[in-house]
Design a protein around this motif. Structure first.
Motif, mmCIF file in Angstrom:
data_model
loop_
_atom_site.group_PDB
_atom_site.id
_atom_site.type_symbol
_atom_site.label_atom_id
_atom_site.label_comp_id
_atom_site.label_asym_id
_atom_site.label_seq_id
_atom_site.Cartn_x
_atom_site.Cartn_y
_atom_site.Cartn_z
ATOM 1 N N LEU A 1 0.831 -1.207 0.000
ATOM 2 C CA LEU A 1 0.000 0.000 0.000
ATOM 3 C C LEU A 1 0.865 1.256 0.000
ATOM 4 O O LEU A 1 0.561 2.233 -0.686
ATOM 5 C CB LEU A 1 -0.940 -0.011 1.208
ATOM 6 C CG LEU A 1 -1.979 -1.132 1.211
ATOM 7 C CD1 LEU A 1 -2.780 -1.116 2.508
ATOM 8 C CD2 LEU A 1 -2.901 -1.008 0.023
ATOM 9 N N ARG A 2 1.941 1.238 0.740
ATOM 10 C CA ARG A 2 2.875 2.384 0.764
ATOM 11 C C ARG A 2 3.526 2.554 -0.610
ATOM 12 O O ARG A 2 3.626 3.673 -1.124
ATOM 13 C CB ARG A 2 3.934 2.155 1.850
ATOM 14 C CG ARG A 2 5.002 3.243 1.947
ATOM 15 C CD ARG A 2 5.879 2.935 3.154
ATOM 16 N NE ARG A 2 7.138 3.642 3.162
ATOM 17 C CZ ARG A 2 7.349 4.847 3.694
ATOM 18 N NH1 ARG A 2 6.339 5.505 4.231
ATOM 19 N NH2 ARG A 2 8.544 5.401 3.701
ATOM 20 N N HIS A 3 3.976 1.447 -1.203
ATOM 21 C CA HIS A 3 4.588 1.509 -2.526
ATOM 22 C C HIS A 3 3.585 2.018 -3.567
ATOM 23 O O HIS A 3 3.930 2.823 -4.435
ATOM 24 C CB HIS A 3 5.105 0.135 -2.947
ATOM 25 C CG HIS A 3 6.261 -0.366 -2.135
ATOM 26 N ND1 HIS A 3 7.188 0.465 -1.542
ATOM 27 C CD2 HIS A 3 6.643 -1.624 -1.811
ATOM 28 C CE1 HIS A 3 8.081 -0.261 -0.896
ATOM 29 N NE2 HIS A 3 7.777 -1.523 -1.046
ATOM 30 N N SER A 4 2.352 1.540 -3.478
ATOM 31 C CA SER A 4 1.318 1.964 -4.436
ATOM 32 C C SER A 4 1.050 3.459 -4.304
ATOM 33 O O SER A 4 0.874 4.161 -5.306
ATOM 34 C CB SER A 4 0.025 1.168 -4.212
ATOM 35 O OG SER A 4 0.261 -0.219 -4.393
ATOM 36 N N PHE A 5 1.006 3.956 -3.070
ATOM 37 C CA PHE A 5 0.850 5.389 -2.820
ATOM 38 C C PHE A 5 1.939 6.171 -3.547
ATOM 39 O O PHE A 5 1.665 7.157 -4.244
ATOM 40 C CB PHE A 5 0.916 5.658 -1.307
ATOM 41 C CG PHE A 5 1.181 7.093 -0.926
ATOM 42 C CD1 PHE A 5 0.151 8.019 -0.878
ATOM 43 C CD2 PHE A 5 2.471 7.517 -0.598
ATOM 44 C CE1 PHE A 5 0.390 9.341 -0.520
ATOM 45 C CE2 PHE A 5 2.723 8.835 -0.241
ATOM 46 C CZ PHE A 5 1.679 9.747 -0.201
ATOM 47 N N ALA A 6 3.194 5.738 -3.401
ATOM 48 C CA ALA A 6 4.318 6.453 -3.992
ATOM 49 C C ALA A 6 4.238 6.461 -5.517
ATOM 50 O O ALA A 6 4.402 7.509 -6.152
ATOM 51 C CB ALA A 6 5.640 5.825 -3.532
ATOM 52 N N VAL A 7 3.975 5.306 -6.108
ATOM 53 C CA VAL A 7 3.908 5.207 -7.573
ATOM 54 C C VAL A 7 2.753 6.038 -8.117
ATOM 55 O O VAL A 7 2.893 6.764 -9.097
ATOM 56 C CB VAL A 7 3.791 3.733 -8.011
ATOM 57 C CG1 VAL A 7 3.514 3.638 -9.506
ATOM 58 C CG2 VAL A 7 5.070 2.974 -7.663
ATOM 59 N N HIS A 8 1.601 5.974 -7.449
ATOM 60 C CA HIS A 8 0.440 6.721 -7.926
ATOM 61 C C HIS A 8 0.655 8.230 -7.794
ATOM 62 O O HIS A 8 0.168 9.006 -8.617
ATOM 63 C CB HIS A 8 -0.820 6.281 -7.182
ATOM 64 C CG HIS A 8 -1.200 4.860 -7.475
ATOM 65 N ND1 HIS A 8 -2.069 4.145 -6.672
ATOM 66 C CD2 HIS A 8 -0.819 4.018 -8.471
ATOM 67 C CE1 HIS A 8 -2.201 2.931 -7.176
ATOM 68 N NE2 HIS A 8 -1.457 2.837 -8.268
ATOM 69 N N CYS A 9 1.383 8.659 -6.767
ATOM 70 C CA CYS A 9 1.694 10.087 -6.619
ATOM 71 C C CYS A 9 2.567 10.570 -7.782
ATOM 72 O O CYS A 9 2.339 11.650 -8.326
ATOM 73 C CB CYS A 9 2.414 10.348 -5.294
ATOM 74 S SG CYS A 9 1.329 10.374 -3.855
ATOM 75 N N ILE A 10 3.566 9.767 -8.157
ATOM 76 C CA ILE A 10 4.434 10.144 -9.276
ATOM 77 C C ILE A 10 3.635 10.167 -10.572
ATOM 78 O O ILE A 10 3.762 11.089 -11.379
ATOM 79 C CB ILE A 10 5.629 9.177 -9.386
ATOM 80 C CG1 ILE A 10 6.526 9.313 -8.152
ATOM 81 C CG2 ILE A 10 6.439 9.462 -10.659
ATOM 82 C CD1 ILE A 10 7.649 8.301 -8.085
ATOM 83 N N GLU A 11 2.781 9.164 -10.769
ATOM 84 C CA GLU A 11 1.951 9.124 -11.973
ATOM 85 C C GLU A 11 1.018 10.332 -12.044
ATOM 86 O O GLU A 11 0.691 10.814 -13.122
ATOM 87 C CB GLU A 11 1.138 7.829 -12.006
ATOM 88 C CG GLU A 11 1.959 6.591 -12.301
ATOM 89 C CD GLU A 11 1.152 5.315 -12.250
ATOM 90 O OE1 GLU A 11 1.593 4.321 -12.852
ATOM 91 O OE2 GLU A 11 0.085 5.284 -11.603
ATOM 92 N N HIS A 12 0.609 10.817 -10.882
ATOM 93 C CA HIS A 12 -0.298 11.966 -10.806
ATOM 94 C C HIS A 12 0.438 13.279 -11.050
ATOM 95 O O HIS A 12 -0.177 14.323 -11.216
ATOM 96 C CB HIS A 12 -0.980 11.979 -9.434
ATOM 97 C CG HIS A 12 -2.045 13.001 -9.289
ATOM 98 N ND1 HIS A 12 -1.854 14.181 -8.601
ATOM 99 C CD2 HIS A 12 -3.317 13.044 -9.749
ATOM 100 C CE1 HIS A 12 -2.964 14.902 -8.648
ATOM 101 N NE2 HIS A 12 -3.858 14.243 -9.331
ATOM 102 N N GLY A 13 1.774 13.229 -11.057
ATOM 103 C CA GLY A 13 2.554 14.443 -11.321
ATOM 104 C C GLY A 13 3.114 15.122 -10.088
ATOM 105 O O GLY A 13 3.653 16.230 -10.179
ATOM 106 N N ASP A 14 2.988 14.500 -8.913
ATOM 107 C CA ASP A 14 3.553 15.100 -7.699
ATOM 108 C C ASP A 14 5.078 15.118 -7.787
ATOM 109 O O ASP A 14 5.686 14.238 -8.407
ATOM 110 C CB ASP A 14 3.111 14.316 -6.459
ATOM 111 C CG ASP A 14 1.621 14.438 -6.205
ATOM 112 O OD1 ASP A 14 1.029 15.442 -6.643
ATOM 113 O OD2 ASP A 14 1.035 13.530 -5.588
#
Length: 196
Positions: free
Chosen positions: A123-136
């Motif tokens: 869940l932590r890894h998914s948070f990180a990847v999704h944040c990068i994909e979102h442009g953070d």
């Protein structure tokens, strides 16, 4: 996990407590040790932020509370003493164990029919990847995850799938639109076998 798999995972958890548990791990990118030691005093409703102590308790970081989790946290904040942990263990005065949290996540993944191995760290890894994909920004993500080194955060970029390669054939000069009608219909049939 994909966004759809995270949605299914959260929907598969039956209780409000466990939905909050998984929601905080994914929504804030928390480690299991960090989420299990959260107390109601760590919830700042006025500023909508969560105080997170690092697993060893040496430092703290402040994170925005995901809007979807605010109603439950507001309710608990008004009803529970500040020194109570948000996630109570079986014995009075204890917090939920990291092992029990792992079992909750594993059961939710099974109930959601997710075939991948899913752990709290997933869940932590998914948070990180999704944040990068979102442009953070990587720097903001480093702060959110509590990484000392930016290199640790940059490793998540390798998990982003590259976009598809576009063929340069359509860029060649003089190429016509393949969807347009050819000027000379005989061109399309040239070399084709004659009907018997």
């Amino acid at each position: 996990l994909s966004l759809g798999e995270v949605r299914r995972l959260l929907a598969a958890v039956p209780s409000t407590r466990d939905q909050l548990l998984l929601g905080l791990m994914y929504g804030c990118g928390l480690k299991v040790g960090e989420v299990c030691q959260l107390t109601w005093a760590d919830v700042n409703i006025a500023q909508n932020v969560l105080r997170v102590r690092y697993a060893r308790g040496t430092r703290v970081r402040m994170l925005d509370i995901p809007p979807d989790l605010l109603p439950v946290l507001k309710l608990g904040h008004t009803r529970c003493p500040g020194d109570d942990t948000i996630f109570q263990g079986r014995m009075a005065g204890t917090s939920l164990s990291t092992r029990m949290a792992q079992l909750i996540v594993r059961k939710a993944a099974k109930d959601a029919d997710i075939l991948k191995t899913v752990t709290c760290m997933t869940l932590r890894h998914s948070f990180a990847v999704h944040c990068i994909e979102h442009g953070d920004s990587i720097r903001a993500l480093q702060e959110a995850l509590g990484h000392k080194s930016i290199d640790t955060t940059l490793a998540y970029e390798a998990c982003i799938l590259p976009e598809g390669v576009e063929s340069p054939l359509g860029l060649l000069p003089g190429r016509r639109d393949p969807n347009s009608t050819p000027a000379d219909p005989s061109i399309e049939t040239r070399g084709a076998p004659h009907p018997a």
